[in-house]
Design an enzyme around this catalytic site. Structure first.
Site, PDB file in Angstrom:
ATOM      1  CG  HIS A  17      -2.272   0.521   0.709  1.00  0.00           C
ATOM      2  ND1 HIS A  17      -2.937   1.810  -0.365  1.00  0.00           N
ATOM      3  CD2 HIS A  17      -3.905  -0.178   1.326  1.00  0.00           C
ATOM      4  CE1 HIS A  17      -4.161   1.687   0.015  1.00  0.00           C
ATOM      5  NE2 HIS A  17      -4.346   0.955   0.728  1.00  0.00           N
TER       6      HIS A  17
ATOM      7  CG  ASP B 283      -3.370   5.209  -4.107  1.00  0.00           C
ATOM      8  OD1 ASP B 283      -2.358   4.900  -2.761  1.00  0.00           O
ATOM      9  OD2 ASP B 283      -3.200   6.291  -4.131  1.00  0.00           O
TER      10      ASP B 283
END
Lengths: 325, 327, 436
Positions: free
Chosen positions: C409, C413
């Protein structure tokens, strides 16, 4: 036969003659031993200067003191250090006057009033001032002769010492044995003035020049200075013109001077020959006496060599002894 | 007990000795009516006269040599060298003569002389009047070297120095002259070669000399508040050096900081550090030994520059923390 | 003169290797070409042959020692040779070679023998007094220097272990109880008789646990998993794919490919092909984080998680997007086989940019795979199961397969990850688009 010259009796005169010969024979002997590898380091011979050493010290009483120089074997002998102990010291033996730790350049004998030869020029003059200060402060009555050469005369410490002695009116005789050379440097090249003695005036003391080849003249001039000092009138500077016949040290080929010059001093101004001639002329010395004296000298030197050679080497354990009192 | 200054303690020690021993006399520049450049001999000429409080011409090598000559002929001179920087003018007489005569003469003769001299920076005298040259002399066999840090030590150590049959160089830090402390009135002697534990502690041993003893004690107080316990040792004499006291302390703390004002490079701190690591204390060391000393520069004139050229309290605190890896 | 045996450099990135086993003991004879030792890098285990004949004079490292490449690890020579002298020489050589290399890496500290251990004299003395080897102690001082306190702490930790009352010792001995595993209840953890008594009743009743040392590839996996799990914030998304079309396609291709290369194409290769094409398009998924830069890889090299006997290995199939299914099948089957036999070379295990972990052969639907660092995403493939799905208003049974995408992450995204997975799903459901 006259047995006196001036106020000196025969015994004293013959004693002077004996000492001058003893110095010369001692020096010749150690030169020989040095070349045979028996002696170590280096040495500075005073052959030719016997007149100054013996003449000056002959003016002293036993309680008087001297400071000596690196060319000081003659001064030690004149101040009557046992030559056995001197020889043993030059051999580096445990029985030497300094237990083999000082060698030629630091011959001292406090018991006879020799405060030490010095490897550093100018240092001894300050010591003499201090020794004279002791004499004065404690009212001990002794005087001090400090010997130095024409070379050392240019050291700052010598000037400081002369000023101190003069300003404190101390019983010191600054005795300059001007042997014409400071190592290789001719006094003519190193000093602008003709006579070192001229410097006396700068410190407010009398200055005398004397013929160093004339032992009795040296003695006479010194006596005057000693008298003045003992009376508390302060120091005197004496300059004796003399000559070292040998090189500065044993490694000196003497390139800085001519053999003509050497020849003149050796042939015409040998202090021993001149004194001998005078003694014979004045009837103080005959051939038989001379023979006896020279025999005595020879025996003393032989005895000294034997003593030195038979003496033990210092122990390694002694290495760290005597650094501190 | 009564309190007097460092300077008074020295004067009192000399005066008491001179009353007892007529062989002791004082020699130096402007020590008579003037009282010495730092006033140490103030008034002494009145009591002892100008024979024994002997003003000299400005000729350090000459009168130091004269002192040597008078010492070897039985006197016990005290020489005041106006600034320790001038020791360099006397160095032949100290190093080649006084220190060596007895040895060169096969154990005959002695040179019982004390050479007192103000050293150190802090008064704006710049490069030729502010040095700390004790390491030069502590390198010379035959000499003894003393550096008192309190009025009490100054009086007692000077007495011992005057009783010595050897030549002693006695350094008096200029900034300590005005320091007050308890000093007994009667004469007493502190043996040369005996260090003093000025403060006991557990974590770090600070070995400091002269004025640095005072700065180290100040640092130790501040460090205490941060939980760091410092032992402060003043060797008092560099030569002879009390190695045992230093070694024992380092064995206890495991850490050592050596502090002197003299330039660090080639300074006596290196000697002390070596003594520690050559000894059994080595196995107790838990950090490299820290050396603090003057920077490798001549002492400058400007007060801020001058201050920054030698260790201050903050530097000592930092040095101590470095041995325990704290900042 | 004895020959030095070096830790081999088995790949460009290899800096050190761990010795897994010695096939010869000191003093044993060995011939050139005979296996001498086995070494493990962070990617592969390899048996290394002796390159000279003679006697194994000296082993400088033990099993499980990690040794930098090109370091001498052993000597082979004649029985009479002086190895100690050689060792000294070699040490000096080393110093000559790297005079300015003062890398003070803490990770290198455990290297035995050659590494100088930094320790204060006080620490050394304490260690001597307690007969402790300094290399067992972790230094907390500057540059890892061992301080007195480090030794004291180490000693304190050790001592309770050996503190046992005489009675407890006697009972433990009689009952063959391992005191190391007993927690003492006495002062400073001293083992009392009551601590060993309850144990007595259990002995014989309960099976003793088995202890397997974390070493070799297990240790590497462990480290890499920790590194990945705790540096990259993982997020996992899943979707279900209707595999009807793929199933059909595979049935058609199977005989053709088998005829050509003798290997049976599996779903894995087809998924790899699809993923390869998708990665070419969604470049952010095919990336790595290096310092402050995201590296978008030009090639698509897919790692395939394979269960080898000793643990997980990941052979790499390079440029998946460029290869046809036949070639892909051939290559994949080949490396998978090598992986199961522990025979992969370093190149075959390096350079992956994305990994696929297929657990479809088990009864697993979806799962959260852990990213194979330094990649930024990993695809988990579940089993294909007929499930009822709604199609145009009616419930029908379709072969469904879950895909799980774990992504880093920090780099990716949610939206681009979802876009990638969505398009992958669509592609697999309509494989014809792969030809587009």
């Amino acid at each position: 036969m006259s047995t006196q010259i001036g106020n000196l009796d025969q015994d004293k005169l013959l004693q002077i003659y004996y000492q001058m010969n003893l110095i010369r024979e001692f020096e010749m002997e150690i030169e020989k031993q040095f070349m045979r590898g028996k002696l170590y380091g280096t040495m500075h011979l005073c052959i030719g200067q016997e007149g100054t050493a013996v003449g000056a010290i002959a003016a002293l009483e036993p309680e008087d003191k001297i400071t000596s120089t690196h060319r000081g074997h003659g001064l030690s002998i004149a101040k009557e250090t046992d030559i056995n102990l001197m020889m043993a010291e030059l051999y580096g033996k445990a029985t030497g006057i300094s237990k083999g730790k000082g060698g030629s350049m630091h011959l001292a004998d406090l018991d006879v009033g020799n405060l030490g030869a010095n490897g550093i020029l100018g240092a001894g003059q300050a010591h003499a001032v201090g020794a004279a200060l002791t004499s004065k402060m404690r009212d001990l009555g002794y005087v001090v002769i400090t010997f130095f050469g024409d070379g050392a005369s240019n050291e700052g410490a010598v000037h400081e010492s002369m000023n101190l002695a003069a300003v404190w009116e101390l019983p010191v005789i600054f005795f300059c044995e001007n042997n014409q050379y400071g190592m290789s440097g001719s006094v003519k090249d190193m000093t602008k003035i003709e006579n070192i003695a001229d410097r006396a005036v700068a410190y407010g003391m009398p200055g005398h020049i004397v013929n160093g080849s004339d032992v009795l003249e040296v003695m006479k001039v010194t006596q005057q200075a000693v008298e003045r000092a003992r009376k508390g009138e302060g120091p005197t500077l004496i300059e004796a013109k003399t000559y070292r016949w040998k090189g500065h040290s044993k490694s000196d080929p003497k390139k800085y001077r001519t053999s003509d010059e050497e020849k003149e001093w050796i042939d015409e101004r040998d202090p021993i020959v001149l004194f001998r001639n005078k003694l014979i002329e004045d009837g103080v010395l005959n051939e038989e006496q001379e023979k006896k004296i020279l025999q005595k000298v020879k025996k003393a030197i032989e005895g000294a060599v034997e003593f030195a050679e038979d003496s033990p080497e210092p122990s390694i354990e002694s290495l760290e002894e005597d650094v501190y009192a | 007990m009564r309190e007097i200054t460092f300077q008074q303690a020295i004067r009192e020690s000399m005066s008491q000795e001179m009353r007892e021993n007529e062989l002791v006399y004082l020699m130096g520049e402007d020590i008579g009516v003037y009282g010495g450049a730092f006033g140490v001999t103030n008034g002494m000429i009145g009591e002892f006269g100008k024979e024994r409080i002997r003003d000299t011409p400005i000729s350090e090598i000459g009168f130091t040599g004269a002192a040597v000559g008078s010492a070897i002929t039985g006197m016990r001179p005290i020489v005041e060298i106006q600034f320790s920087d001038f020791l360099l003018v006397t160095i032949d007489q100290l190093v080649n003569q006084a220190a060596k005569m007895r040895y060169m003469f096969g154990g005959k003769g002695k040179v019982p002389m004390v050479l007192r001299t103000p050293n150190g920076s802090g008064l704006g005298f710049a490069a030729q009047h502010s040095q700390s040259l004790e390491a030069w002399l502590a390198h010379i066999p035959g000499l003894k070297v003393v550096q008192p840090s309190t009025p009490y030590d100054a009086k007692g150590l000077l007495k011992a120095a005057m009783d010595e049959d050897n030549t002693v160089v006695f350094f008096e830090h200029k900034m300590l002259y005005g320091m007050k402390g308890e000093v007994p009135e009667e004469a007493y002697s502190i043996p040369l070669g005996k260090a003093d534990v000025k403060r006991e502690g557990q974590d770090v041993t600070i070995i400091a000399t002269s004025i640095m003893v005072q700065r180290s004690l100040e640092a130790a107080v501040q460090l205490e508040s941060e939980g760091i316990s410092c032992e402060v040792i003043d060797p008092r004499t560099l030569l002879p050096l009390d190695e045992e006291t230093i070694i024992e302390s380092v064995k206890k703390t495991g850490r050592a900081v050596v502090v002197h004002e003299a330039v660090k490079r080639g300074g006596f701190g290196g000697e002390i550090a070596s003594v520690i690591q050559e000894s059994e204390a080595f196995d107790y060391l838990d950090a490299p030994i820290q050396r603090l000393g003057g920077r490798f520069i001549p002492i400058p004139y400007n007060p801020e520059l001058e201050k920054n050229s030698v260790p201050q309290v903050a530097d000592i605190i930092e040095g101590v923390k470095a041995t325990i890896y704290r900042s | 003169m004895a020959n030095e045996v070096f830790m081999p450099k088995l790949g460009a990135s290899m800096e050190s290797g761990t010795i897994l086993q010695w096939f010869k003991e000191e003093g044993e004879s060995i011939s050139e070409g005979e296996m001498l030792f086995e070494v493990m890098t962070d990617k592969v285990n390899i048996e290394i042959e002796a390159d000279s004949t003679g006697v194994l004079l000296k082993k400088l490292y033990e099993v499980n020692d990690e040794v930098p490449v090109n370091q001498v690890i052993a000597y082979i020579g004649q029985k009479t040779e002086d190895v100690e002298g050689l060792m000294k020489e070699s040490l000096e050589d080393e110093r000559d070679k790297t005079p300015n290399d003062n890398k003070e890496d803490h990770n290198l500290m455990p290297f035995k023998e050659r590494e100088k251990i930094r320790a204060t004299p006080a620490a050394r003395k304490q260690a001597r007094d307690y007969q402790i080897e300094l290399n067992e102690i972790v230094g907390t001082g500057p540059r890892g220097r061992i301080q007195l306190d480090d030794v004291k702490e180490f000693v304190n930790k050790l001592e309770p272990d050996v503190k046992v009352t005489p009675l407890a010792t006697k009972i433990a001995k009689a009952e063959q109880i391992n005191l190391d595993e007993i927690k003492g209840s006495g002062v400073q953890g001293k083992i009392m008789s009551e601590d060993v008594r309850p144990q007595r009743s259990r002995v014989g009743e309960e099976r003793r646990e088995e202890r397997i040392q974390m070493k070799g590839i297990r240790k590497v996996i462990s480290q890499r998993m920790i590194e990945s799990a705790f540096t990259a914030p993982h997020a996992t998304i899943t979707t279900e794919v209707d595999m009807s079309a793929i199933k059909e396609m595979r049935q058609e291709l199977l005989p053709r490919i088998e005829e050509q290369i003798g290997e049976r194409i599996s779903y894995t290769e087809i998924i790899m092909k699809a993923v390869g094409l998708m990665l070419k398009k969604h470049r952010i998924i095919n990336s790595s984080l290096q310092d402050d830069y995201i590296i978008l890889h030009p090639n698509v090299n897919i790692g395939l998680a394979v269960a080898a006997p000793d643990g997980l290995v990941v052979p790499v199939i390079k440029e998946c997007d460029q290869r046809g299914l036949t070639e892909l099948t051939e290559v994949t089957k080949g490396v998978t086989r090598l992986a199961r036999e522990n025979k992969l070379n370093l190149d075959q295990m390096s350079g992956s940019t994305f990994t696929i972990s297929n657990l479809g052969m088990y009864a697993i639907d979806a799962f959260s795979p852990i990213i194979n660092q330094p990649e930024s995403a990993i695809l988990g493939v579940g089993r294909i199961l007929e499930k009822p799905v709604g199609v145009a208003g009616t419930i029908v049974l379709r072969p469904m397969m879950a895909l799980s995408l774990s992504f880093d992450h920090r780099i990716i995204d949610g939206a681009p990850a979802a876009a990638f997975l969505t398009e992958l799903k669509e592609t697999l459901e309509k494989p014809i688009v792969m030809l587009a």
